[in-house]
Design a protein around this motif. Structure first.
Motif, PDB file in Angstrom:
ATOM      1  N   ASP A  71       0.851  -1.195   0.000  1.00 35.24           N
ATOM      2  CA  ASP A  71       0.000   0.000   0.000  1.00 35.24           C
ATOM      3  C   ASP A  71       0.885   1.242   0.000  1.00 35.24           C
ATOM      4  OD1 ASP A  71       0.799   0.554   2.656  1.00 35.24           O
ATOM      5  OD2 ASP A  71      -0.846  -0.643   3.477  1.00 35.24           O
ATOM      6  N   ASN A  73       2.166   2.961   2.247  1.00 33.13           N
ATOM      7  CA  ASN A  73       3.213   3.073   3.268  1.00 33.13           C
ATOM      8  C   ASN A  73       4.065   1.822   3.442  1.00 33.13           C
ATOM      9  OD1 ASN A  73       1.904   5.491   3.685  1.00 33.13           O
ATOM     10  ND2 ASN A  73       0.802   4.768   5.485  1.00 33.13           N
ATOM     11  N   ASP A 129       3.725  -0.116   9.701  1.00 30.27           N
ATOM     12  CA  ASP A 129       3.446   1.291   9.423  1.00 30.27           C
ATOM     13  C   ASP A 129       3.572   2.141  10.683  1.00 30.27           C
ATOM     14  OD1 ASP A 129       2.654   3.592   8.137  1.00 30.27           O
ATOM     15  OD2 ASP A 129       0.518   3.152   8.286  1.00 30.27           O
TER      16      ASP A 129
HETATM   17  C1  NAG Z   1      -0.051   6.026   5.287  1.00 30.70           C
HETATM   18  O1  NAG Z   1       0.433   6.919   6.277  1.00 30.70           O
HETATM   19  C2  NAG Z   1      -0.309   8.129   6.364  1.00 30.70           C
HETATM   20  C3  NAG Z   1       0.439   9.039   7.345  1.00 30.70           C
HETATM   21  O2  NAG Z   1       0.716   8.390   8.538  1.00 30.70           O
HETATM   22  C4  NAG Z   1      -1.720   7.814   6.803  1.00 30.70           C
HETATM   23  O3  NAG Z   1      -2.501   8.979   6.915  1.00 30.70           O
HETATM   24  C5  NAG Z   1      -2.359   6.860   5.801  1.00 30.70           C
HETATM   25  O4  NAG Z   1      -3.635   6.465   6.243  1.00 30.70           O
HETATM   26  C6  NAG Z   1      -1.492   5.630   5.620  1.00 30.70           C
HETATM   27  N1  NAG Z   1      -2.013   4.802   4.547  1.00 30.70           N
HETATM   28  C7  NAG Z   1      -2.314   3.509   4.712  1.00 30.70           C
HETATM   29  C8  NAG Z   1      -2.826   2.800   3.520  1.00 30.70           C
HETATM   30  O5  NAG Z   1      -2.144   2.914   5.770  1.00 30.70           O
END
Ligand code: NAG
Ligand code: NAG
Length: 395
Positions: A71, A73, A129
């Motif tokens: 995804d 991140n 993440d």
């Molecule tokens: C990726 O990281 C951002 C910032 O922390 C966050 O807002 C977003 O929801 C994340 N995306 C996923 C797919 O987890």
């Protein structure tokens, strides 16, 4: 009343009887839990029926396997660690320092579950993440096709492969900041593997933390207060847990029957009961209303046929104090309404007594599997956030 409406009333009554499960008052979202539990049981019955009819088995939603999909991140890949399949979650953002790592072992009673199934994929992804950590989620071969110690050997093989300078450098992992973690049967394998590393001269890099989430830690006493109080509690009944334990060792139903009667240990094992003696190892409040009696031994041939039953690699609680002393900082999560509650409580208490640093989280309104179900239950989300915060501060 016509025949049709009578049928309707009877069907509704039967359905209500099937769905309604008495639950403790402080369970949040009780109907959601009842419906989830009913769906699980319908799934088991349907699968059994389909199997008899010769159809392929149904896959339950939580066990649905998903492909490795990156995804925004996290990069997700499936690979092999010395022939053992693992799923790797790697944060995309460049890091200026080496990363922490979590080596994760999924649960499922040693018989089901997979690192690639939807709930564990989600768990690994979020850990990577939120903690900016490498997450390795390992697989292992399952019962009833494979029995103890295959599961542990697979996990240990993958772990040993990972805990080498060369591999850690490849993944840019800090060798001083590695956590081994698992839930339920995965917590059992995590505890056993962590003990095994201590005595393994070939593993030079040790882990900083072990994290045991509602782990199964002993197969000696199937009549602990938590087994008595939560014998019918979703989503893990005493019946299910006894079946999981016995299937871990063998497909011989004689063991399951003996374990259900709690008469599966030979008299020669009586010295081991000090390590699972809940009258000395549990706090007063967890003993309330229960009377301790010394074990009834029987069936000495079962432990001879299935020596895993008394093996410390299957029941990490059977390790003596000198073995426990060398263990790293240990995080234990227990749930009040869980047959495995007292396994975790007794391990925490034994580790503390042996001088090991323990961080114990007891979830007063928790039930077994709450973290894997965190997508659907607010209590699960709350506990998962707490868990991540703890890892953030300690790993
Ligand atoms: C990726 O990281 C951002 C910032 O922390 C966050 O807002 C977003 O929801 C994340 N995306 C996923 C797919 O987890
Ligand atoms: C368990 O502990 C109690 C004391 O609290 C003792 O009376 C009993 O003999 C112990 N049983 C075993 C099997 O160690």
């Amino acid at each position: 009343m016509g025949k049709k409406s009578l049928c309707l009333v009877i069907s509704c009554a039967l359905l209500a009887y099937f769905v309604y499960t008495p639950l403790p008052d402080n369970i949040e979202q009780p109907w959601r839990l009842r419906m989830t539990w009913a769906a699980m049981r319908v799934h088991v019955h349907l699968s059994g029926l389909l199997e008899i009819l010769g159809f392929p088995p149904l896959v339950f939603l939580y066990l649905l396997e998903v492909p490795p999909t990156s995804d925004a991140n996290v990069t997700v890949t499936d690979t092999l660690f010395n022939k053992v399949p693992v799923r790797v979650f790697e944060p995309k953002q460049k890091s200026s320092t080496m990363r922490r790592a979590v080596f994760y072992i999924h649960g499922g009673g040693w018989t089901t579950g997979d690192a690639t199934c939807i709930s564990y994929d989600r768990l690994g992804r979020q850990m990577a993440d939120k903690l900016d950590a490498m997450v390795i989620s390992t697989n292992y071969r399952l019962s009833p096709q494979y029995h103890f110690p295959t599961q542990l050997e697979d996990v240990y093989e993958a772990l040993r492969w990972f805990l080498r300078k060369k591999v850690l450098a490849e993944y840019d992992v800090d060798p001083t900041r590695i956590c081994i973690a698992g839930d339920s049967a995965g917590g059992n394998l995590a505890a056993a593997a962590t003990q095994q590393i201590l005595d393994d001269p070939e593993v030079k890099i040790k882990v900083k933390i072990q994290s045991l989430i509602y782990p199964a830690l002993q197969a000696l006493d199937m009549n602990l207060p938590s087994y008595r109080e939560n014998a019918h509690m979703p989503i893990l009944r005493k019946l299910d847990m006894v079946m999981f334990w016995s299937t871990y060792f063998t497909s011989d139903k004689a063991l399951e029957e003996a374990m259900l009667a709690n008469q599966h240990t030979p008299v020669e094992s009586s010295h081991l009961f000090q390590f699972v003696n809940w009258s000395t190892l549990l706090l007063e409040r967890f003993q309330k209303g229960h009377l301790y009696t010394n074990p009834i031994h029987g069936h000495s041939d079962l432990a001879t046929k299935y020596p895993g039953l008394l093996d410390v690699r299957a029941s990490p609680l059977l390790a003596d104090d000198s073995r426990l002393q060398g263990l790293p900082l240990t995080h234990v999560l227990t749930c009040q309404y869980d047959v495995l509650r007292d396994d975790g409580l007794m391990y925490a208490s034994r580790l503390r007594a042996a001088g090991v640093q323990v961080a114990h989280e007891h979830v007063e309104d928790g039930f077994h599997g709450i973290l894997s179900l965190s997508r659907d239950f607010r209590a699960g989300q709350r506990e998962f956030r707490k868990y991540l915060r703890w890892l953030e501060e300690n790993l």
